[in-house]
Design a protein around this motif. Structure first.
Motif, short mmCIF file in Angstrom:
data_model
loop_
_atom_site.label_atom_id
_atom_site.label_comp_id
_atom_site.label_asym_id
_atom_site.label_seq_id
_atom_site.Cartn_x
_atom_site.Cartn_y
_atom_site.Cartn_z
N TRP A 212 12.47 15.27 -11.89
CA TRP A 212 12.31 14.29 -10.73
C TRP A 212 11.59 14.22 -10.95
O TRP A 212 10.89 12.87 -10.17
N LYS A 213 10.00 15.38 -10.72
CA LYS A 213 8.69 15.19 -11.02
C LYS A 213 8.40 14.32 -11.87
O LYS A 213 7.72 13.13 -12.14
N ARG A 214 9.37 14.24 -13.50
CA ARG A 214 8.95 12.93 -14.33
C ARG A 214 9.93 11.25 -13.70
O ARG A 214 8.82 10.75 -13.94
N ILE A 215 10.26 11.01 -12.83
CA ILE A 215 10.65 9.85 -12.78
C ILE A 215 9.86 9.63 -11.35
O ILE A 215 9.08 8.57 -11.85
N TRP A 216 9.14 10.88 -10.59
CA TRP A 216 8.64 10.21 -9.68
C TRP A 216 6.97 10.46 -9.92
O TRP A 216 6.34 9.35 -9.59
N ALA A 217 7.10 10.20 -11.21
CA ALA A 217 5.23 10.16 -11.70
C ALA A 217 5.52 8.42 -12.22
O ALA A 217 3.84 8.16 -11.77
N HIS A 218 6.31 7.67 -11.88
CA HIS A 218 6.00 6.99 -12.01
C HIS A 218 5.59 6.05 -11.19
O HIS A 218 5.12 4.50 -10.84
N TYR A 219 5.71 6.42 -10.06
CA TYR A 219 5.92 5.43 -8.47
C TYR A 219 4.35 5.11 -8.76
O TYR A 219 3.61 4.05 -8.09
N PRO A 220 2.76 6.14 -8.82
CA PRO A 220 2.16 5.85 -8.46
C PRO A 220 1.62 4.69 -9.58
O PRO A 220 0.28 3.83 -9.25
N LEU A 221 2.53 4.58 -10.61
CA LEU A 221 1.80 3.53 -11.33
C LEU A 221 1.75 2.20 -11.34
O LEU A 221 1.10 1.20 -11.33
N PHE A 222 3.12 2.07 -10.34
CA PHE A 222 3.33 0.44 -9.67
C PHE A 222 2.69 0.49 -8.76
O PHE A 222 1.87 -0.33 -7.82
N HIS A 223 2.73 1.56 -7.91
CA HIS A 223 1.62 1.63 -6.40
C HIS A 223 0.80 0.98 -6.28
O HIS A 223 0.14 0.51 -5.13
N VAL A 224 -0.35 1.80 -7.07
CA VAL A 224 -1.50 1.99 -7.37
C VAL A 224 -2.05 1.12 -8.18
O VAL A 224 -2.92 0.37 -8.15
N ALA A 225 -1.69 1.63 -9.69
CA ALA A 225 -1.86 1.02 -10.77
C ALA A 225 -1.52 -0.53 -10.83
O ALA A 225 -2.26 -1.68 -10.74
N GLU A 226 -0.74 -0.68 -10.08
CA GLU A 226 0.03 -2.85 -9.77
C GLU A 226 0.02 -3.00 -8.74
O GLU A 226 -0.05 -4.10 -8.45
N ARG A 227 -0.91 -1.90 -7.57
CA ARG A 227 -0.72 -2.65 -6.17
C ARG A 227 0.50 -3.37 -5.59
O ARG A 227 0.40 -4.39 -4.78
#
Length: 256
Positions: A212-227
């Protein structure tokens, strides 16, 4: 041997003194010799600087950040320092096979590709082969790249003349994927079906271990890095569950 121009090798490092000598040796052993290796140290507290200093080769540049800032900042710094037309990536614990650069440059120039990756194998922390080889889609477009990180970082090369300077937001995890999401907007990523590198699987990797941590580690990739808006970021995070599952079952080969 053809001279395709300078390849700038981007190598962020942090406390990899145990491995970096072997990584550097794999670059020095390349059959294609027109390269520069830019090692950006994120304030290591081990003997990394001492080990790198033993390699008196003008093609190797060592730069230490003033403050511990994370791999994203280290990559950004190295990309700004790069002088070559071709940008390649090699983390400081991974290895290239001797003809990696030559084979990939030939593949790119023969086909006029701006963005490529290739197959690789996994080794243990001690360097033993794990019997795992990783491939991918022959052509990775924007949707496929947003759905799954197909390229291993140590396999990627792009043409800076066509892509330009790439910089990413300061995300702790998946910052290599953040780069590919920028680059794929300029060009699809094409697969060279040759195994040309060794990825070292380490016990203390920053990759989260619980699923579950590996899955949600992707969230900042889209929310922060991709705005992205939180709803969109959540959508692509979920899409990565399906994309990475698909990759695991069809493109990762584990020998029995």
């Amino acid at each position: 041997m053809n001279n395709y121009g300078i390849v700038s090798i981007i190598t962020p490092t942090y406390n990899c003194g145990r491995f970096i000598a072997e990584t550097i040796k794999s670059v020095l052993a390349q059959t294609y010799s027109n390269w520069e290796m830019i090692i950006v140290d994120d304030c290591s507290t081990d003997n990394t600087a001492e080990i790198v200093s033993k390699y008196n080769d003008p093609r190797i540049t060592y730069h230490c950040l003033e403050h511990n800032s994370g791999a994203a900042i280290a990559r950004n710094t190295a990309l700004k320092m790069a002088k070559g037309r071709w940008i390649a990536f090699l983390d400081s614990d991974d290895l290239w096979l001797p003809d990696k650069l030559e084979r990939q440059l030939c593949f790119m120039t023969d086909n006029n590709y701006a963005f490529t990756y290739h197959e690789y194998s996994e080794i243990s922390e001690l360097g033993d082969k794990l019997g795992v080889s990783v491939g991918g889609l022959s052509k990775v477009g924007r949707f496929a790249m947003f759905s799954c990180c197909w390229p291993g970082c140590l396999t990627v090369m792009y043409d800076r003349d066509k892509i330009g300077l790439v910089q990413i937001k300061n995300v702790k995890k998946n910052n290599d994927t953040a780069l590919w999401l920028k680059v794929v907007r300029k060009s699809p990523c094409y697969l060279l079906k040759e195994n040309l590198a060794l990825y070292r699987r380490r016990s203390n990797s920053i990759t989260p271990k619980p699923i579950w941590k590996r899955i949600w580690a992707h969230y900042p990739l889209f929310h922060v890095a991709e705005r992205m808006h939180p709803i969109n970021a959540t959508f692509w995070t979920i899409m990565n569950v399906f994309g990475n599952t698909y990759k695991k079952f069809f493109y990762i080969n584990k020998q029995k």
